[in-house]
Motif scaffolding. Sequence first.
Motif, short mmCIF file in Angstrom:
data_model
loop_
_atom_site.label_atom_id
_atom_site.label_comp_id
_atom_site.label_asym_id
_atom_site.label_seq_id
_atom_site.Cartn_x
_atom_site.Cartn_y
_atom_site.Cartn_z
N GLY A 248 -30.99 42.88 102.83
CA GLY A 248 -31.75 44.11 102.61
C GLY A 248 -31.70 44.45 101.12
N SER A 249 -31.99 45.72 100.80
CA SER A 249 -32.06 46.10 99.38
C SER A 249 -30.76 45.75 98.65
N ALA A 250 -29.61 46.09 99.26
CA ALA A 250 -28.33 45.86 98.58
C ALA A 250 -28.03 44.37 98.46
N GLY A 251 -28.26 43.62 99.54
CA GLY A 251 -27.94 42.19 99.53
C GLY A 251 -28.84 41.42 98.58
N ILE A 268 -26.80 35.50 103.34
CA ILE A 268 -26.96 35.24 104.78
C ILE A 268 -27.68 36.41 105.44
N GLU A 269 -28.75 36.11 106.13
CA GLU A 269 -29.50 37.16 106.84
C GLU A 269 -29.67 36.73 108.29
N LYS A 270 -29.35 37.67 109.20
CA LYS A 270 -29.46 37.27 110.60
C LYS A 270 -30.82 37.62 111.20
N GLY A 274 -35.42 41.18 103.48
CA GLY A 274 -35.99 42.48 103.09
C GLY A 274 -35.34 43.63 103.82
N GLY A 275 -34.68 43.34 104.96
CA GLY A 275 -33.93 44.38 105.67
C GLY A 275 -34.80 45.53 106.13
N ASP A 276 -34.16 46.69 106.25
CA ASP A 276 -34.84 47.87 106.77
C ASP A 276 -35.98 48.32 105.88
N CYS A 277 -35.73 48.36 104.61
CA CYS A 277 -36.71 48.95 103.69
C CYS A 277 -38.07 48.28 103.86
N SER A 285 -43.24 52.93 106.60
CA SER A 285 -43.41 54.39 106.74
C SER A 285 -44.37 54.91 105.66
N LYS A 286 -44.25 54.38 104.46
CA LYS A 286 -45.15 54.88 103.40
C LYS A 286 -46.59 54.41 103.62
N ALA A 287 -46.73 53.23 104.22
CA ALA A 287 -48.08 52.74 104.53
C ALA A 287 -48.71 53.63 105.61
N GLY A 541 -24.70 49.46 99.69
CA GLY A 541 -25.84 49.89 100.51
C GLY A 541 -25.43 50.86 101.61
N ASP A 542 -26.29 50.96 102.62
CA ASP A 542 -26.08 51.93 103.72
C ASP A 542 -24.73 51.74 104.39
N VAL A 543 -24.24 50.51 104.46
CA VAL A 543 -22.98 50.26 105.15
C VAL A 543 -21.79 50.83 104.36
N PHE A 549 -30.24 55.27 100.68
CA PHE A 549 -31.55 55.07 100.07
C PHE A 549 -31.62 53.65 99.52
N THR A 550 -32.85 53.18 99.39
CA THR A 550 -33.04 51.85 98.81
C THR A 550 -32.56 51.82 97.36
N HIS A 551 -32.87 52.88 96.61
CA HIS A 551 -32.50 52.84 95.19
C HIS A 551 -30.99 52.94 94.99
C1 LIG Z 1 -38.13 54.94 108.53
C2 LIG Z 1 -37.32 54.81 107.28
C3 LIG Z 1 -37.87 55.21 106.10
C4 LIG Z 1 -37.14 55.10 104.92
N1 LIG Z 1 -37.70 55.50 103.76
C5 LIG Z 1 -37.00 55.39 102.61
C6 LIG Z 1 -37.59 55.76 101.39
O1 LIG Z 1 -38.72 56.21 101.34
N2 LIG Z 1 -36.86 55.64 100.25
C7 LIG Z 1 -35.58 55.14 100.27
O2 LIG Z 1 -34.96 55.05 99.22
N3 LIG Z 1 -35.00 54.79 101.43
C8 LIG Z 1 -35.68 54.89 102.59
N4 LIG Z 1 -35.11 54.49 103.76
C9 LIG Z 1 -33.71 54.00 103.72
C10 LIG Z 1 -33.66 52.55 103.27
O3 LIG Z 1 -34.48 51.76 104.07
C11 LIG Z 1 -32.23 52.06 103.32
O4 LIG Z 1 -31.41 52.95 102.61
C12 LIG Z 1 -32.09 50.68 102.72
O5 LIG Z 1 -32.89 49.78 103.42
C13 LIG Z 1 -30.64 50.26 102.75
O6 LIG Z 1 -30.53 48.95 102.29
P1 LIG Z 1 -29.31 48.04 102.75
O7 LIG Z 1 -29.43 46.78 102.00
O8 LIG Z 1 -28.06 48.79 102.66
O9 LIG Z 1 -29.53 47.80 104.30
P2 LIG Z 1 -30.74 47.12 105.08
O10 LIG Z 1 -32.01 47.23 104.35
O11 LIG Z 1 -30.68 47.68 106.45
O12 LIG Z 1 -30.36 45.59 105.11
C14 LIG Z 1 -29.28 45.13 105.85
C15 LIG Z 1 -29.59 43.71 106.29
O13 LIG Z 1 -28.40 43.14 106.79
C16 LIG Z 1 -28.73 42.35 107.90
N5 LIG Z 1 -27.52 42.16 108.68
C17 LIG Z 1 -26.85 43.09 109.41
N6 LIG Z 1 -25.76 42.52 109.95
C18 LIG Z 1 -25.74 41.25 109.54
C19 LIG Z 1 -24.85 40.17 109.75
N7 LIG Z 1 -23.79 40.31 110.51
N8 LIG Z 1 -25.13 38.99 109.19
C20 LIG Z 1 -26.21 38.83 108.41
N9 LIG Z 1 -27.07 39.81 108.18
C21 LIG Z 1 -26.85 41.01 108.72
C22 LIG Z 1 -29.81 43.15 108.59
O14 LIG Z 1 -30.58 42.34 109.44
C23 LIG Z 1 -30.60 43.68 107.40
O15 LIG Z 1 -31.63 42.79 107.06
C24 LIG Z 1 -35.83 54.56 104.94
C25 LIG Z 1 -35.28 54.14 106.16
C26 LIG Z 1 -36.01 54.25 107.31
C27 LIG Z 1 -35.42 53.78 108.58
#
Ligand SMILES: Cc1cc2nc3c(=O)[nH]c(=O)nc-3n(C[C@H](O)[C@H](O)[C@H](O)COP(=O)(O)OP(=O)(O)OC[C@H]3O[C@@H](n4cnc5c(N)ncnc54)[C@H](O)[C@@H]3O)c2cc1C
Length: 713
Positions: A248-251, A268-270, A274-277, A285-287, A541-543, A549-551
């Motif tokens: 995702g954004s952090a990875g 490693i991505e399961k 691109g993850g959640d964002c 959501s923005k689209a 990141g979120d964890v 947030f993505t940023h």
């Molecule tokens: C509807 C919605 C709208 C949002 N809008 C905004 C916005 O406008 N602006 C903003 O800044 N933020 C927004 N966010 C929040 C933003 O999406 C997250 O903060 C951001 O994606 C976090 O990035 P991350 O890398 O921590 O996690 P994620 O993007 O969730 O990535 C984590 C990745 O890890 C993978 N993973 C999990 N467990 C494992 C494992 N055991 N092995 C391998 N891979 C694994 C997952 O599949 C995922 O791809 C929104 C979120 C949602 C749900």
Amino acid sequence: MSNRWKKTLVIMAIAVLVVTFFVFDLQRYLTLAELKTRQAEFQDFYAAHRLLTLGLYFVLYVLVTALSLPGAAVMTLAGGALFSFLPALVVVSFASSIGATLAFLVSRFLLRDWVQNRFHDRLAAINRGVEKEGAFYLFTLRLVPIFPFFIINLVMGLTPMRTLTFYWVSQVGMLAGTAVYVNAGTQLGQINSLGGILSPGLLFSFVLLGVFPLIARKGVEIMKKRQTLKNFPQPKKFAYNVIVFGAGSAGLVSSYIAAAVKAKVALIEKHKMGGDCLNTGCVPSKALIRSAKMLAYGRRATEFGFRKTETEFEFGEVMERVQRVVGKVEPHDSVERYTGLGVACIQGDARITSPYTVEVDGRTLTTRSIIVATGASPFVPPIPGLEQVDYLTSDNLWQLRELPQRLVVLGGGPIGCEMTQAFARFGAQVTQVEMGEQIMGREDPDVATFVRQRFETEGVNVLTGHAAKQVLTEDGEHILVCAHQGEQVRVPFDRILVAVGRRPNVKDFGLEELGVRLSDRGTVETDGFLRTNIPNIFCAGDVAGPYQFTHTAGHQAWYASVNALFGDFKKFPVDYRVIPWVTFTDPEVARVGLNETEARQQNIAHEVTVFELAELDRAIAESEDHGWLKIITPPGKDKILGVTIVGTHAGDLLAEYILAMKHGLGLNKILGTIHPYPTLAEANKMAAGEWKKAHVPEKLLAWVEKFHAWRRK
Ligand SMILES: Cc1cc2nc3c(=O)[nH]c(=O)nc-3n(C[C@H](O)[C@H](O)[C@H](O)COP(=O)(O)OP(=O)(O)OC[C@H]3O[C@@H](n4cnc5c(N)ncnc54)[C@H](O)[C@@H]3O)c2cc1C
């Protein structure tokens, strides 16, 4: 007696003592020459009145140190010369520590609140550091007598250090230096200058002594790391410098940075790159919000001079567009792109089997460090009956192709608000249910009310103060039962979207087995360097939280990556000083730093400047002349403590303030910058102008007016 009076009295007492000291030139008694001349006289007096001399000496020493007067070094020599080594060491050690603590307390009493209020945000990191490691740094400073002790006393008084800690660390830390001076005093005849006591050799030894705790701490850190990792056999060679879990954004950013600095990195991505964002968050959501906005504009046709506009649509086709948008962004986060950057992208379910090994598809990969960036998932509260209905979350929402007629959105946070308005604009009857007193719980009440009113104008039923208790299905109809002021409120619905928060993904990939600690909020517990309790496992990141947030995920990723790769030599504490966020409702709500509510709750002296977008030419031309900018500043200062913008493109307007806050630029600088006319960005300059108008020097202007009147004569 009020605090103000007490402070005035303390200042007056100190002033009298200090003025007396200098006016009567008492300093002349605290010189080496004077001490040498009168040594025999002092010794005679001491022989005749031992206890009295010791008592007087003690009190005088405490006074000189407490008032930060020059002369403590000479007094220490005098102690050695008069009382012999051991008694002098004891007396001086206690007197200097008590005097230093009094100086510390005076500085704290007179200045700490003022300094902490004035430099609140700049001092936040220092305060945290002092709370955590203040004793250690004070000890180092005390060991090296080249740092003027009186400055240390006064500065430490301004920090949150506990008085007792200050006292005992000072007493222990100053002992070595005190011993050197007392010992010199026992051989007073051989000393010709104060500077001579600390020969370059001795000074070097002190510096070594001062550096010793730092070296010792590094040693302890290495030992602790070894201790934690000792049960895990370390591979002879590592296949990777770092393995990142989650793309995702952090990875993605973590692995990008690792590859950019030529480290060998596996990502490693399961699920999906691109993850959640990209897949279920920001991008779709923005689209969706964009399409909904088109419809909303269509409904406002008459405002723009049209008789009527008609938009025909199929909700399913709108959702297909959303997927096309995701598809268009996808290449930015793709395996191809990251492989090209030098990242080994691995698709699969992986497990951390030790701090040095990761298992994926039956293979064991070895690595020096690991970054956990597994994100978060929608939290589904244990509401009875909810599991029996086919509820929606931000994960499965994007598969929807039919617009629900009656939609309940559970949650008044950013995701709940964005989706509430979007679905209402497509024509769903939306009821938004929020347990708290307002939607957008983190924002000021006026902001939340403004957005709520807009939602209601657009047909949303907003229920705040409603706690969801149960989901029933009666005669095929789903009903959400809420508790509201002791009453039961029933909300019938076809679909329910659960948007009450997101829970960190911490399970089922080996963290529990390794004993990686979690925080109370369920995030992985990390220190200021994003390091977990297993010293070569980092998190971003979120964890990791605290922001979702993505940023912020991308921001943390830099620190996690650099600390994972280079932390054995130099670590960087993650900087959370200026964190912005935007809720993409219409109007948008954008914020950085403090809002009015927080400033009040935290007792931070502040002023509020508001500029209404109704005054902005471009906003009027766009028929978007609603909303405002609210800026929080310290009284009488142009320093920006926080900004909230409510209005069209608020998120884009905020960027100027983020930059200003990050780099310490005040409102005067924004006011002095040319902003092109007519743009929305001009609102920033106008808001700065509002602040300036409230701070015109009235008295000076009255004189200027008189000057002009005189010139007209
Ligand atoms: C509807 C919605 C709208 C949002 N809008 C905004 C916005 O406008 N602006 C903003 O800044 N933020 C927004 N966010 C929040 C933003 O999406 C997250 O903060 C951001 O994606 C976090 O990035 P991350 O890398 O921590 O996690 P994620 O993007 O969730 O990535 C984590 C990745 O890890 C993978 N993973 C999990 N467990 C494992 C494992 N055991 N092995 C391998 N891979 C694994 C997952 O599949 C995922 O791809 C929104 C979120 C949602 C749900």
